[in-house]
Design a protein around this motif. Structure first.
Motif, PDB file in Angstrom:
ATOM      1  N   GLN A  11       0.852  -1.119   0.093  1.00  0.00           N
ATOM      2  CA  GLN A  11       0.132  -0.036   0.000  1.00  0.00           C
ATOM      3  C   GLN A  11       0.856   1.429   0.160  1.00  0.00           C
ATOM      4  OE1 GLN A  11      -3.264   0.119  -0.386  1.00  0.00           O
ATOM      5  NE2 GLN A  11      -3.079  -2.089  -0.701  1.00  0.00           N
ATOM      6  N   TYR A  18      -5.513   3.803  -8.006  1.00  0.00           N
ATOM      7  CA  TYR A  18      -6.187   2.665  -8.702  1.00  0.00           C
ATOM      8  C   TYR A  18      -5.542   1.314  -8.664  1.00  0.00           C
ATOM      9  CZ  TYR A  18      -3.435   1.850 -12.978  1.00  0.00           C
ATOM     10  OH  TYR A  18      -2.516   1.485 -13.914  1.00  0.00           O
ATOM     11  N   SER A  21      -5.995   0.312  -4.862  1.00  0.00           N
ATOM     12  CA  SER A  21      -7.363  -0.151  -4.691  1.00  0.00           C
ATOM     13  C   SER A  21      -7.404  -1.656  -5.214  1.00  0.00           C
ATOM     14  CB  SER A  21      -8.175   0.597  -5.319  1.00  0.00           C
ATOM     15  OG  SER A  21      -9.575   0.202  -5.489  1.00  0.00           O
ATOM     16  N   ILE A  22      -6.855  -1.972  -6.459  1.00  0.00           N
ATOM     17  CA  ILE A  22      -6.812  -3.362  -6.882  1.00  0.00           C
ATOM     18  C   ILE A  22      -6.013  -4.105  -5.826  1.00  0.00           C
ATOM     19  CG2 ILE A  22      -5.867  -4.840  -8.560  1.00  0.00           C
ATOM     20  CD1 ILE A  22      -6.335  -2.635 -10.755  1.00  0.00           C
ATOM     21  N   SER A  24      -5.552  -3.994  -2.888  1.00  0.00           N
ATOM     22  CA  SER A  24      -6.214  -4.021  -1.543  1.00  0.00           C
ATOM     23  C   SER A  24      -7.497  -5.087  -1.626  1.00  0.00           C
ATOM     24  CB  SER A  24      -6.734  -2.671  -1.018  1.00  0.00           C
ATOM     25  OG  SER A  24      -7.380  -2.709   0.047  1.00  0.00           O
ATOM     26  N   LYS A  25      -8.077  -4.622  -2.650  1.00  0.00           N
ATOM     27  CA  LYS A  25      -9.326  -6.124  -2.671  1.00  0.00           C
ATOM     28  C   LYS A  25      -8.659  -7.254  -2.997  1.00  0.00           C
ATOM     29  CE  LYS A  25     -12.247  -2.363  -4.864  1.00  0.00           C
ATOM     30  NZ  LYS A  25     -12.901  -2.125  -6.406  1.00  0.00           N
ATOM     31  N   HIS A  26      -7.725  -7.332  -3.541  1.00  0.00           N
ATOM     32  CA  HIS A  26      -7.031  -8.901  -3.930  1.00  0.00           C
ATOM     33  C   HIS A  26      -6.776  -9.342  -2.546  1.00  0.00           C
ATOM     34  CE1 HIS A  26      -4.888 -12.163  -5.674  1.00  0.00           C
ATOM     35  NE2 HIS A  26      -4.005 -11.838  -4.959  1.00  0.00           N
ATOM     36  N   THR A  28      -7.718  -8.737   0.399  1.00  0.00           N
ATOM     37  CA  THR A  28      -8.857  -9.000   1.372  1.00  0.00           C
ATOM     38  C   THR A  28      -9.454 -10.352   1.032  1.00  0.00           C
ATOM     39  OG1 THR A  28      -9.204  -6.443   1.426  1.00  0.00           O
ATOM     40  CG2 THR A  28     -10.982  -8.032   1.913  1.00  0.00           C
ATOM     41  N   LYS A  29      -9.264 -10.621  -0.315  1.00  0.00           N
ATOM     42  CA  LYS A  29      -9.901 -12.013  -0.576  1.00  0.00           C
ATOM     43  C   LYS A  29      -9.017 -12.997  -0.765  1.00  0.00           C
ATOM     44  CE  LYS A  29     -11.415 -10.768  -4.921  1.00  0.00           C
ATOM     45  NZ  LYS A  29     -11.960 -10.758  -6.142  1.00  0.00           N
ATOM     46  N   TYR A  38      -7.099 -10.684 -15.405  1.00  0.00           N
ATOM     47  CA  TYR A  38      -8.259  -9.759 -15.775  1.00  0.00           C
ATOM     48  C   TYR A  38      -7.945  -9.375 -17.247  1.00  0.00           C
ATOM     49  CZ  TYR A  38      -8.968  -9.943 -10.819  1.00  0.00           C
ATOM     50  OH  TYR A  38      -9.129 -10.617  -9.506  1.00  0.00           O
TER      51      TYR A  38
END
Length: 280
Positions: A11, A18, A21-22, A24-26, A28-29, A38
């Motif tokens: 981070q 952007y 953000s990508i 962070s979302k990754h 998290t999952k 993608y």
């Protein structure tokens, strides 16, 4: 952007919003190995295997690749320094070529390392055959664990390069795919070498267990023969220990030496018999 980061800098504020953000979302999952392709970028999260003697633990590597950026986050400090230098020396190369160089250098010394493991396994087996060691089984377990880590490591790399070669988002041109195929084949060869060593170590363990079983059977055989030899003597002792009143041989002055002589003859006869039968 082409840059190497420490893993805890995913981070980092210098990264575009952007991308942060990508990532962070990754994260998290997912926390374990993953390869995700993608429309416009690729995300890779896997564990590297350090070849340093005291550092052969698994460490995380995270890769973000799109048309404009190649970002690699490395947990292992030794690899971080190594690939920072690699990127600094090759800043003029494009992202795909840098990615290829990254993986080439990542596995550059692996075959030599695997050869050393094979040599160590062979030396351990030879030493065990010449001089029985109590820690032989512990060494086998250590080799199996080491090879298991390598197997998982190369499995990850195989999945990663399978994803590259599928090229779903068309990030790679034909020449890049050709070069990546060469690395993929090299990884397959490394995986095959590790699998062969795992089979070899398994055979060593089975042979060691068989040797232990043979030795135990030999010990039991010795005890069985000793019991068989002394069983008639036990019968004779029990016979003369019944203290019947009319056992006339007990009154003879030659009874004791005769009993000893008969006992010796019984033992010798049984030993000769067992020898003829090849029971020992």
């Amino acid at each position: 952007m082409k840059k190497i980061f420490k893993y805890d800098k995913i981070q980092d504020s210098s990264l575009p919003a952007y991308i942060r953000s990508i990532l962070s979302k990754h994260l998290t999952k997912h926390s374990a190995f993953v390869f995700e392709s993608y429309d416009s970028f690729i995300l890779i999260n896997f564990q590297s295997y350090s070849l340093k003697p005291k550092g052969n633990q698994l460490k995380k590597i995270f890769i973000f690749l799109d048309n404009d950026n190649l970002l690699i986050f490395i947990e292992n400090s030794h690899l971080y320094k190594q690939f920072t230098q690699l990127f600094n020396d090759n800043q003029k190369k494009d992202n795909i070529e840098l990615l290829r160089l990254f993986f080439i250098n990542l596995i550059a010394n692996d075959m030599e390392y695997i050869d050393k493991i094979e040599e160590s396994i062979t030396n351990t087996e030879d030493h065990a055959l010449q001089n029985k060691t109590n820690d032989y089984l512990d060494q086998i377990i250590k080799f199996r664990k080491q090879l298991l880590h390598l197997k998982h490591y190369y499995n990850q790399l195989q999945v990663i390069f399978d994803g590259f070669l599928e090229n779903e988002n068309k990030l790679f041109d034909s020449e890049s795919l050709r070069k990546l195929t060469i690395i993929h084949n090299r990884i397959d060869h490394l995986q095959l070498s590790v699998s062969s060593l795992r089979d070899y170590v398994t055979q060593m363990r089975e042979a060691y267990q068989s040797q232990i079983d043979i030795e135990q059977n030999h010990i039991m055989k010795v005890f069985t023969l000793i019991t068989a030899i002394f069983l008639p003597l036990t019968l004779m002792v029990g016979w003369y220990g019944m203290n019947f009143k009319h056992m006339y041989e007990l009154n003879s002055p030659y009874s004791y030496p005769i009993f000893i002589l008969i006992s010796i003859l019984v033992c010798i006869s049984l030993v000769i018999y067992f020898k003829k039968k090849h029971w020992f």
